[in-house]
Design a protein around this motif. Structure first.
Motif, PDB file in Angstrom:
ATOM      1  N   UNK A   1       0.845  -1.196   0.000  1.00  0.00           N
ATOM      2  CA  UNK A   1       0.000   0.000   0.000  1.00  0.00           C
ATOM      3  C   UNK A   1       0.885   1.252   0.000  1.00  0.00           C
ATOM      4  N   UNK A   2       0.505   2.271  -0.755  1.00  0.00           N
ATOM      5  CA  UNK A   2       1.356   3.466  -0.878  1.00  0.00           C
ATOM      6  C   UNK A   2       1.769   4.092   0.456  1.00  0.00           C
ATOM      7  N   UNK A   3       0.857   4.155   1.436  1.00  0.00           N
ATOM      8  CA  UNK A   3       1.230   4.774   2.704  1.00  0.00           C
ATOM      9  C   UNK A   3       2.256   3.930   3.455  1.00  0.00           C
ATOM     10  N   UNK A   4       2.162   2.600   3.357  1.00  0.00           N
ATOM     11  CA  UNK A   4       3.150   1.732   4.001  1.00  0.00           C
ATOM     12  C   UNK A   4       4.503   1.853   3.299  1.00  0.00           C
ATOM     13  N   UNK A   5       4.485   1.922   1.978  1.00  0.00           N
ATOM     14  CA  UNK A   5       5.730   2.073   1.228  1.00  0.00           C
ATOM     15  C   UNK A   5       6.429   3.378   1.611  1.00  0.00           C
ATOM     16  N   UNK A   6       5.662   4.444   1.742  1.00  0.00           N
ATOM     17  CA  UNK A   6       6.245   5.737   2.117  1.00  0.00           C
ATOM     18  C   UNK A   6       6.843   5.680   3.518  1.00  0.00           C
ATOM     19  N   UNK A   7       6.156   5.017   4.443  1.00  0.00           N
ATOM     20  CA  UNK A   7       6.675   4.903   5.811  1.00  0.00           C
ATOM     21  C   UNK A   7       7.969   4.096   5.843  1.00  0.00           C
ATOM     22  N   UNK A   8       8.026   3.002   5.099  1.00  0.00           N
ATOM     23  CA  UNK A   8       9.241   2.191   5.065  1.00  0.00           C
ATOM     24  C   UNK A   8      10.395   2.960   4.423  1.00  0.00           C
ATOM     25  N   UNK A   9      10.069   3.774   3.426  1.00  0.00           N
ATOM     26  CA  UNK A   9      11.096   4.593   2.789  1.00  0.00           C
ATOM     27  C   UNK A   9      11.620   5.640   3.771  1.00  0.00           C
ATOM     28  N   UNK A  10      10.730   6.270   4.529  1.00  0.00           N
ATOM     29  CA  UNK A  10      11.140   7.266   5.526  1.00  0.00           C
ATOM     30  C   UNK A  10      12.027   6.642   6.603  1.00  0.00           C
ATOM     31  N   UNK A  11      11.773   5.385   6.944  1.00  0.00           N
ATOM     32  CA  UNK A  11      12.578   4.689   7.943  1.00  0.00           C
ATOM     33  C   UNK A  11      13.927   4.229   7.393  1.00  0.00           C
ATOM     34  N   UNK A  12      14.123   4.376   6.089  1.00  0.00           N
ATOM     35  CA  UNK A  12      15.380   3.970   5.463  1.00  0.00           C
ATOM     36  C   UNK A  12      15.453   2.494   5.148  1.00  0.00           C
TER      37      UNK A  12
ATOM     38  N   UNK B   1      15.205  -2.951  -1.476  1.00  0.00           N
ATOM     39  CA  UNK B   1      15.475  -2.877  -0.044  1.00  0.00           C
ATOM     40  C   UNK B   1      16.864  -2.295   0.169  1.00  0.00           C
ATOM     41  N   UNK B   2      16.992  -1.406   1.137  1.00  0.00           N
ATOM     42  CA  UNK B   2      18.287  -0.832   1.486  1.00  0.00           C
ATOM     43  C   UNK B   2      19.085  -1.849   2.315  1.00  0.00           C
ATOM     44  N   UNK B   3      20.385  -1.619   2.493  1.00  0.00           N
ATOM     45  CA  UNK B   3      21.156  -2.512   3.371  1.00  0.00           C
ATOM     46  C   UNK B   3      20.571  -2.585   4.786  1.00  0.00           C
TER      47      UNK B   3
END
Length: 78
Positions: A27-38, A59-61
């Motif tokens: 879901x877009x809001x979950x994706x944005x939150x995960x992106x904000x968390x790095x 996925x980031x390291x």
């Protein structure tokens, strides 16, 4: 406790499910939150010209470390 372990413990159940899953159809809001968390990078289409394109969520390291921690806590299935 590493930063990845600390962050993994703070995730919501929905965020944990996403990180353990295949990172598809987030879901877009979950994706944005995960992106904000790095934990993930901005999404992109795997084949923008195709009608069957999929949205990819790299996925980031840090995200990989969080995912590994979450998976290590999952009960084993027989």
């Amino acid at each position: 406790m590493t930063p990845a372990h600390q962050l993994a413990e703070k995730l919501t159940e929905a965020q944990r499910d996403i990180m353990i899953g295949h990172l598809v159809d987030i879901p877009p809001h979950e994706a944005a939150e995960l992106e904000e968390l790095g934990l993930k990078e901005p999404a992109y289409f795997d084949n923008p010209e195709s009608a069957s394109r999929r949205l990819i969520y790299p996925i980031t390291p840090l995200g990989l470390a969080v995912r590994a921690h979450l998976l290590s806590k999952e009960p084993e299935h027989d």
